[in-house]
Each structure stands twice: as C-alpha cells, then as structure tokens.
Design a protein around this motif. Structure first.
Motif, PDB file in Angstrom:
ATOM      1  N   ASP A 153      -5.440   1.522  11.199  1.00  0.00           N
ATOM      2  CA  ASP A 153      -5.432   0.065  11.101  1.00  0.00           C
ATOM      3  C   ASP A 153      -6.086  -0.428   9.818  1.00  0.00           C
ATOM      4  N   ASP A 154      -6.843   0.436   9.134  1.00  0.00           N
ATOM      5  CA  ASP A 154      -7.400   0.067   7.838  1.00  0.00           C
ATOM      6  C   ASP A 154      -6.298  -0.095   6.799  1.00  0.00           C
ATOM      7  N   TYR A 155      -5.154   0.555   7.013  1.00  0.00           N
ATOM      8  CA  TYR A 155      -4.074   0.544   6.026  1.00  0.00           C
ATOM      9  C   TYR A 155      -2.827  -0.190   6.510  1.00  0.00           C
ATOM     10  N   ILE A 156      -2.478  -0.064   7.775  1.00  0.00           N
ATOM     11  CA  ILE A 156      -1.207  -0.586   8.282  1.00  0.00           C
ATOM     12  C   ILE A 156      -1.469  -1.850   9.094  1.00  0.00           C
ATOM     13  N   HIS A 157      -0.941  -2.948   8.624  1.00  0.00           N
ATOM     14  CA  HIS A 157      -1.126  -4.233   9.290  1.00  0.00           C
ATOM     15  C   HIS A 157      -0.068  -4.426  10.372  1.00  0.00           C
ATOM     16  N   ASP A 158      -0.316  -5.384  11.255  1.00  0.00           N
ATOM     17  CA  ASP A 158       0.686  -5.659  12.278  1.00  0.00           C
ATOM     18  C   ASP A 158       1.875  -6.392  11.660  1.00  0.00           C
ATOM     19  N   TYR A 159       2.912  -6.518  12.470  1.00  0.00           N
ATOM     20  CA  TYR A 159       4.187  -7.026  11.952  1.00  0.00           C
ATOM     21  C   TYR A 159       4.071  -8.442  11.395  1.00  0.00           C
ATOM     22  N   HIS A 198      -1.378   4.038  -4.072  1.00  0.00           N
ATOM     23  CA  HIS A 198      -0.434   3.806  -5.166  1.00  0.00           C
ATOM     24  C   HIS A 198      -0.104   2.319  -5.332  1.00  0.00           C
ATOM     25  N   LEU A 199       0.027   1.609  -4.233  1.00  0.00           N
ATOM     26  CA  LEU A 199       0.425   0.210  -4.315  1.00  0.00           C
ATOM     27  C   LEU A 199      -0.669  -0.675  -4.888  1.00  0.00           C
ATOM     28  N   GLY A 200      -1.911  -0.423  -4.515  1.00  0.00           N
ATOM     29  CA  GLY A 200      -2.971  -1.311  -4.957  1.00  0.00           C
ATOM     30  C   GLY A 200      -2.687  -2.739  -4.527  1.00  0.00           C
ATOM     31  N   ASP A 201      -2.778  -3.686  -5.484  1.00  0.00           N
ATOM     32  CA  ASP A 201      -2.522  -5.089  -5.142  1.00  0.00           C
ATOM     33  C   ASP A 201      -1.051  -5.457  -5.255  1.00  0.00           C
ATOM     34  N   LEU A 202      -0.168  -4.487  -5.519  1.00  0.00           N
ATOM     35  CA  LEU A 202       1.264  -4.771  -5.599  1.00  0.00           C
ATOM     36  C   LEU A 202       1.878  -5.005  -4.224  1.00  0.00           C
ATOM     37  N   GLY A 203       1.322  -4.419  -3.190  1.00  0.00           N
ATOM     38  CA  GLY A 203       1.939  -4.549  -1.878  1.00  0.00           C
ATOM     39  C   GLY A 203       1.019  -4.135  -0.758  1.00  0.00           C
ATOM     40  N   TYR A 204       1.583  -3.946   0.426  1.00  0.00           N
ATOM     41  CA  TYR A 204       0.813  -3.624   1.618  1.00  0.00           C
ATOM     42  C   TYR A 204       1.734  -2.927   2.605  1.00  0.00           C
ATOM     43  N   LEU A 205       1.163  -2.423   3.680  1.00  0.00           N
ATOM     44  CA  LEU A 205       1.903  -1.678   4.698  1.00  0.00           C
ATOM     45  C   LEU A 205       1.886  -2.462   6.007  1.00  0.00           C
ATOM     46  N   LYS A 206       3.023  -2.401   6.732  1.00  0.00           N
ATOM     47  CA  LYS A 206       3.142  -3.134   7.987  1.00  0.00           C
ATOM     48  C   LYS A 206       3.810  -2.276   9.043  1.00  0.00           C
ATOM     49  N   GLU A 207       3.559  -2.610  10.296  1.00  0.00           N
ATOM     50  CA  GLU A 207       4.341  -2.068  11.397  1.00  0.00           C
ATOM     51  C   GLU A 207       5.721  -2.715  11.380  1.00  0.00           C
TER      52      GLU A 207
END
Length: 401
Positions: A153-159, A198-207
């Motif tokens: 959950d530190d990396y992957i956010h909810d939908y 790799h993404l840094g502030d370019l993006g993020y991860l989601k469910e």
C-alpha cells in the motif's frame, strides 16, 4: 524352647525387629514404615520405592517400564500423546500446557505463528522464513502477508486515487499513459518498487478491476507531450519489470488519454474520431487485439461522433474504443498491454500522429486525395520521422500499407 519364646519378632517385609516385641504367633506383622507402603497400581504388590501415576496411584519401579512418564509433570500414564521432543505428555498436561503443531501434528509447549494462520513448533520453523518487519513466519521471500500488504500500500493506491495533474513537456497536445500489468506471485512488491522508483514524480501506481487485487497494478503517468515521453519516459523500466516477473495477457491493456485542449475545434475532434472509426480494421491490428468488452467499436458510437465532437460526453458508456466520458480528455482504450518499448511507444505515437494528421485535413484532402484512407496516413507518417516507433510497429504488424 524357652529361647524361642524369648526371640524378638521380626517385620515380615524388612526383617528388623518389631517394636513392642509382639508375640511370634503374629508373624505377618510389619513395622510402621513398611505398614505405610502403598500397593503398586499395576502388579498389586507392595512397592518398596513408589512412583506416582496420573490417577494419584503409585507404581513399583519394575512396573514403570510398562508405563510412560509425562515430560511435564513426571507422573506415569498409559495414555498420553507424543511431543516434538520424542517424549509423552499426559492428557491433563496436554490440555493445560501444550498445543499441536500445524505441520508435524506433534505437541509442543512453544509454537510460532505463520501468516497463513497456522502455528508450528521449533523443529518445523526451519521450513519458513522470518518476516523482515515482524515476528511472524512466512513462506514468502521477505514479508508476511500483513506486512506485505502494508508495504504494498506504500506504492499501489486504490482505484479512486487521482492526484492533480503535473504536465511534462510543451503542449498543446498532452498524452496520459495507463499501462496495466500483472505479476507472478509475490513479485508484486518488487515490481511495484521498480515501477515507483523509475517513475518518480512522472506517475503513480493504482489498483484496477481488470487486473484483480494483489495480481498486478496499473502504471499511470501525468500528462506528457509526445516528444517528451519518447525522450524522457523510463523505457528501461519495462524490461526490468519483465525480468522480475511482470507479464501481460488478454485481460490487460493500454489506455492513452489525449487532452481535449489539444484540438483546434469541434471540427478537428470530428475529423480525428471519423478517421479513427473509418479505419477500424487497421487500428485493431495496430492495437494487437480486438476487445468488444473493454474497447468496442459500435455503430451507435460511430453515428454519434458529431455530438461527441460538440461536447456530448455520455450515452454509450466508457467501454468504447474512444471513451468520451472524461471531462478533460478522450481516452483511447483499444491497445493490448505490453512490456516492450516499441509497442508502448507506438500506442502513444498513433494517438499523437492521428491528432496532428487530422488537424489540417481539409474537405479537399478527403475528396480529392483520399484523406480518410489508411495508406495516405501511413505516407504522412513516413514523412514525419518523429513517429518512427509507430512506423516500425506498423511494419512489424504488416499494416504499413
């Protein structure tokens, strides 16, 4: 004869003289010490040396060989169960002081918890790893299930996670990439760390619902100009994800958002969508899939292009080849997912190129120069070298003519 009458009476068990010198007519009398000795629960004989049983009886030393000594209370029993140490524990001590190992099924006074809900003895601990963050045991590489979820959950956010957009590059056309991937087993954590680093502030991860909880994630970028994306996106991330166990299948895709503000007018939007739907066959081949469930080309949507160009955003749902529901973007949903740079770059290039191709497309181009046709578009792409990833993918998929 008088001498016999005067002889002292002896204890019938231990032989020393009896106290008070009773008459020899009672030869079976015992001294006080022997008289207090108990009878063996097993053989029925008086026990010189006694051993307590779980039934509050006693055993003689010889009979203890046929009984088992409880390792906890040291009393003897004919029942009981085996412990991890190879000894026996009586039924009473079992209930009060012992627990059963989930692996070997033997009894132990000390068990360790496993993240599966099992509990195992010290001997069986060697089959597991210790969680790096807590005291639980686990079959995974580093973390128990609970700590794994916390770290995940530190990396992957909810939908529903949607931060304010941060734009990269020069507009007016900005593209947003949504790349759905799956992972093998517990490689999810490692893949999430790779992607986030790799993404840094370019993006993020989601469910994402099409991926399923715990089986992967969606890489979402902030808006990028096409030129900036080709030059600055961390393309080597895709290879690292493949090596670490990420993969794609028919259930995951690439979605590309294109900014509404990047179009000159409603007429430009109309030309772009018209070109897109008129070349469905080639677009599907370039996309490497046809998905009627997630990115449908419907006649109803095609008939309403003029309304969508003027700003209508609802009517046929979001699972269309071009989803018009978003307020600030059009979402192109046709592409199969990929962890290969050329295929992802080609998806971005196709959207950017088609927007620019239709920007100046005139009625004369359509009427006299076959402007809607795919072959004319391919010729235009060949003349604009910035779209080389698209041309290379077209040639690979044999749709460059």
């Amino acid at each position: 004869m008088p001498e016999l009458l005067d002889a002292p009476a002896l204890c019938s068990t231990c032989s020393p003289p009896l106290p008070d010198n009773p008459p020899p007519s009672e030869p079976a009398l015992q001294c006080p010490d022997c008289d207090e000795r108990a009878f063996c629960e097993d053989c029925g004989e008086q026990a010189t040396e006694t051993h307590e049983t779980v039934n509050d009886g006693v055993l003689c030393t010889a009979c203890t060989r046929r009984w088992s000594e409880c390792e906890y209370c040291a009393r003897y029993t004919t029942t009981g169960e085996a412990t991890v140490g190879g000894d026996i524990v009586c039924d009473t001590c079992h209930l009060d002081h012992y627990w059963r190992c989930s692996d070997c099924r033997l009894l132990s006074r000390y068990l360790r918890s496993v993240d599966s809900g099992d509990e195992v003895c010290r001997d069986c601990q060697s089959h597991y790893r210790e969680c790096s963050d807590c005291d639980y045991l686990t079959t995974s590489d580093d973390y128990c299930s609970s700590c794994y979820r916390d770290r995940r959950d530190d990396y992957i956010h909810d939908y529903s996670y949607k931060p304010d957009p941060y734009f990269h590059g020069q507009g007016p056309v900005f593209l947003g990439l949504e790349l759905e991937i799956k992972t093998l087993g517990r490689s999810l954590q490692a893949c999430a760390e790779i992607a986030a680093d790799h993404l840094g502030d370019l993006g993020y991860l989601k469910e994402d619902g099409s991926i399923g909880y715990g089986g992967g994630f969606e890489i979402v970028t902030h808006p990028m100009s096409y030129e900036w994306a080709i030059a600055e996106f961390p393309w080597n991330m895709l290879r690292e994800l493949r090596i670490r166990g990420a993969y794609v299948d028919d259930h995951v895709g690439i979605h590309v958002h294109v900014s509404r503000a990047g179009f000159d007018s409603p007429a430009h939007v109309y030309r772009w969508m018209k070109f897109f739907y008129r070349n469905e066959t080639q677009a599907v081949r370039l996309a490497r899939r046809r998905s009627d469930d997630w990115a449908s080309f419907t006649s109803e949507t095609r008939a309403d292009i003029a309304k969508f160009a003027k700003g209508e955003r609802f009517g046929h749902g979001r699972y269309q080849a071009i989803n018009v529901n978003p307020e600030d973007t059009f979402e192109v949903r046709i592409f199969a997912s990929s962890l290969h740079s050329q295929q992802v770059q080609a998806a971005l290039a196709f959207i950017a190129a088609s927007v620019e191709y239709t920007r100046t497309l005139t009625a004369g181009d359509v009427a006299r120069r076959r402007g809607w046709e795919w072959t004319v578009f391919v010729t235009w792409v060949r003349a604009h070298r910035i779209y080389l990833p698209l041309l290379a993918e077209m040639e690979t998929l044999q749709c460059a003519s």
